[in-house]
Design an enzyme around this catalytic site. Structure first.
Site, short mmCIF file in Angstrom:
data_model
loop_
_atom_site.label_atom_id
_atom_site.label_comp_id
_atom_site.label_asym_id
_atom_site.label_seq_id
_atom_site.Cartn_x
_atom_site.Cartn_y
_atom_site.Cartn_z
CD GLN A 183 71.98 51.96 -65.78
OE1 GLN A 183 72.36 52.25 -64.66
NE2 GLN A 183 71.25 50.87 -66.01
CG HIS B 99 74.73 46.22 -62.56
ND1 HIS B 99 75.99 46.70 -62.43
CD2 HIS B 99 73.94 47.02 -61.78
CE1 HIS B 99 75.99 47.74 -61.60
NE2 HIS B 99 74.76 47.95 -61.19
CG ASP C 42 73.03 49.41 -56.21
OD1 ASP C 42 73.89 49.71 -57.06
OD2 ASP C 42 71.94 48.87 -56.52
CD1 TRP D 19 67.92 52.60 -60.42
CD2 TRP D 19 69.58 54.10 -60.43
NE1 TRP D 19 68.34 52.74 -61.71
CE2 TRP D 19 69.37 53.66 -61.75
CE3 TRP D 19 70.58 55.05 -60.20
CZ2 TRP D 19 70.12 54.13 -62.83
CZ3 TRP D 19 71.32 55.51 -61.27
CH2 TRP D 19 71.09 55.06 -62.57
CG HIS E 60 77.35 47.19 -56.56
ND1 HIS E 60 77.27 46.19 -57.52
CD2 HIS E 60 76.55 48.19 -57.01
CE1 HIS E 60 76.46 46.58 -58.49
NE2 HIS E 60 75.99 47.79 -58.20
CG HIS F 106 75.71 52.83 -59.44
ND1 HIS F 106 75.75 52.48 -60.78
CD2 HIS F 106 75.35 51.70 -58.78
CE1 HIS F 106 75.41 51.20 -60.90
NE2 HIS F 106 75.15 50.71 -59.69
CD GLU G 50 69.45 45.92 -60.31
OE1 GLU G 50 70.10 46.35 -61.28
OE2 GLU G 50 69.26 46.61 -59.27
N1 17E Z 1 71.74 50.82 -62.49
C1 17E Z 1 71.22 49.56 -62.51
O1 17E Z 1 71.10 48.98 -63.61
N2 17E Z 1 70.88 48.95 -61.38
C2 17E Z 1 71.02 49.58 -60.21
N3 17E Z 1 70.66 48.96 -59.08
C3 17E Z 1 71.54 50.89 -60.17
C4 17E Z 1 71.89 51.48 -61.32
C5 17E Z 1 71.70 51.59 -58.89
FE FE2 Z 2 74.30 48.75 -59.14
#
Ligand code: 17E
Ligand code: FE2
Length: 412
Positions: free
Chosen positions: A150, A208, A307, A313, A55, A57, A211
Site C-alpha cells: 500500500q 494497482h 474493491d 476508502w 479485487h 481488500h 489510480e
Molecule cells: N488502496 C489503494 O491504493 N487504492 C484503493 N482503491 C484501495 C486501497 C481500496
Molecule cells: Fe484496490
C-alpha cells in the site's frame, strides 16, 4: 442431484440439470430423478457460473469509521486513515472481519475472490491472518491473496524484503502501486522488481496501476511491455488504471496496440472509482474510471471488482456483484439491452480469466465442476433490475448457500 427448472445463462428455454460426482452431467428440458436422487427447485431462475470478485481488500473490510470516517472521499485520505487503523491490527481482528465479509459475499453467490493484502507492515499481520482464512474457506471459496504494498515498494522501509517475505509465506499474486511511489523512476523500478519477483516464484501479478486522475501517470505502458516481453502475458492484471480516463485519444490509440499485444487483464472497480475519482476537479468533473467500454470492444479482458466493503476508502459495500455491475454499466455507458444481458460476464467469466482459473474448470457445461449460482430472475436483465437473490450457490455439486425468496404484498 437435479436442479429443476432453470434458464441456463439467459437461454429462454427451461432446463433441468443433472449433477453427478461433483460435475455437470446432463442438461435436458425434463430429467426423471433416479430413486432417491435429490431434486432442488430452481424456480425458473437463471443459472450462471459463480460470481468472481477479482479485487477486494479484505484486510480493511468493515473498518469504516475506525479511527475516523473518510470525509473528503479521496484515495489519499483513505490511505492515511488505514495507516492509523493498521497500527491496531491483530490476527484475530483481521480473521473475524475477513470471514464475516466472505460470508456476506458467499450469500450473494460469490465463490472466487482475489484479495489484496497490505504488506507494508513489518509484522505482516494481515497476511498471516488471511493465509489462515484462505485455508478455512477453501471448501467453499477460492481465495487468492495479493502481496500489496500500500505504501510503496521503493518508498517504504524494507519494501522489497517485505514483498519477498510475503511471497515466501504463500501470497499467490504479486502486487504493486507504481503511481504512489515517490517518483516516476521508483514507479517503473517497482514494476521491474515485482515482475521479476513473480517470475522467479511462479506467481501471478496484479498491480494497482495509475489510480489517479493524472494523464501523466503512465505506468501501464511499462507494465504491459514487461508482460509482453517476459511472456507473462495473461498472468498479469492491471487494476484501476483510472488515469486512462484522462489520457488523450492519440496516446490511448497508440497504447491500445500494446495492450492487445500484451494479453494482460484489466480490473475496473466502478463503485469505488466513481466515488474516489474526480475529487480534485471542480467542473467539468471527470468520472475517474478506466476505458471499460473501449477495452471490452477491443477484445481485451476486463472484469469488475468491488474493491472496498465498508472501509476507509468506501463507507458502503454489501459484497454483492450486482451492485458493482449496475454502477459499471451506468458509469461506462454500456446500457444496450444485449450489453446488459451479457454484463454478467464482467463478474463471472472475465473475473475467472483474471484469476487464471483454467477454462475447463469454470462454466456451465458437461464434465465441468458443478459450480454455479441460481438467481431469482429468468435472465440477467431481470436479475439486475430486481436485485435478484441468490436462491442457490452450488459448489462441487453441493448447495453451500440457500435463500428463500422474499415475499412482499401490496394493498393495491
Ligand atoms: N488502496 C489503494 O491504493 N487504492 C484503493 N482503491 C484501495 C486501497 C481500496
Ligand atoms: Fe484496490
Amino acid at each position: 442431484m437435479i436442479i429443476h427448472d432453470v434458464h441456463i445463462e439467459n437461454a429462454s428455454e427451461h432446463m433441468d440439470v443433472r449433477i453427478e460426482k461433483g460435475t455437470f452431467q446432463q442438461f435436458a428440458p425434463a430429467i426423471e430423478p433416479h430413486e432417491g436422487e435429490e431434486v432442488i427447485d430452481g424456480q425458473g431462475g437463471v443459472l450462471i457460473p459463480p460470481f468472481v470478485d477479482p479485487h477486494v481488500h479484505l484486510d480493511a473490510a468493515l473498518t469504516a469509521g475506525d479511527p475516523e470516517w473518510n470525509e473528503t472521499g479521496t484515495l489519499f485520505d483513505g490511505i492515511r486513515i488505514w495507516y492509523e487503523r493498521k497500527k491496531t491490527l491483530t490476527v484475530q481482528d483481521v480473521k473475524d472481519r475477513a470471514l464475516h465479509t466472505l460470508r456476506m459475499m458467499a450469500r450473494n453467490g460469490i465463490q472466487y475472490v482475489r484479495s489484496h493484502v497490505d504488506v507494508t507492515d513489518p509484522g505482516l499481520t494481515a497476511l498471516h491472518a488471511l493465509l489462515e482464512v484462505r485455508e478455512q474457506v477453501a471448501p467453499f471459496m477460492t481465495l487468492q491473496l495479493v502481496a500489496f504494498p500500500q505504501e510503496g515498494i521503493l518508498s517504504f522501509p524494507h519494501g522489497k524484503e517485505l514483498m519477498e517475505e510475503a511471497v515466501k509465506e504463500g501470497a499467490d499474486v504479486v502486487g504493486g502501486i507504481p503511481h504512489y511511489e515517490f517518483t516516476s523512476e521508483y514507479g517503473r523500478e517497482s514494476l521491474r522488481f515485482l515482475m521479476d519477483l513473480a517470475q522467479r516464484n511462479d506467481r501471478l501479478v496484479d498491480v494497482h496501476c495509475d489510480e489517479i486522475d493524472d494523464p501523466a501517470s503512465r505506468n501501464l505502458e511499462t507494465l504491459a511491455t514487461l508482460a509482453y516481453e517476459s511472456g507473462m502475458a495473461d498472468r498479469v492484471t492491471a487494476s484501476h488504471t483510472t488515469a486512462m480516463g484522462s489520457y488523450n485519444d492519440a496516446y490511448a490509440y497508440k497504447l491500445f496496440r500494446l495492450l492487445r499485444m500484451s494479453g494482460i487483464n484489466f480490473v475496473s472497480n466502478p463503485l469505488v472509482n466513481m466515488h474516489l475519482g474526480g475529487r480534485f476537479d471542480t467542473y467539468p468533473k471527470r468520472r475517474g474510471l478506466t476505458r471499460v467500454k473501449e477495452l471490452n470492444e477491443a477484445g481485451i479482458n476486463v472484469a469488475f471488482g468491488e474493491d472496498d466493503i465498508q472501509d476507509p476508502w468506501s463507507p458502503l459495500g454489501a459484497g454483492n456483484m450486482l451492485d458493482v455491475v449496475r454502477m459499471g454499466l451506468y458509469a461506462a455507458q454500456i446500457m444496450g439491452y444485449r450489453q446488459i444481458m451479457d454484463a454478467y460476464r464482467f463478474v463471472t467469466y472475465n473475473g475467472a480469466a483474471t484469476l487464471h482459473i483454467a477454462p475447463e474448470d469454470y462454466g456451465i457445461a458437461v464434465d465441468k465442476p458443478a459450480n454455479g449460482v441460481v438467481l431469482n430472475a429468468p435472465n440477467f436483465y431481470h436479475a439486475l433490475n430486481e436485485n435478484a437473490e441468490t436462491l442457490y450457490s452450488i459448489r462441487g455439486g453441493k448447495v453451500i448457500v440457500r435463500t428463500k425468496a422474499k415475499e412482499t404484498s401490496t394493498a393495491f
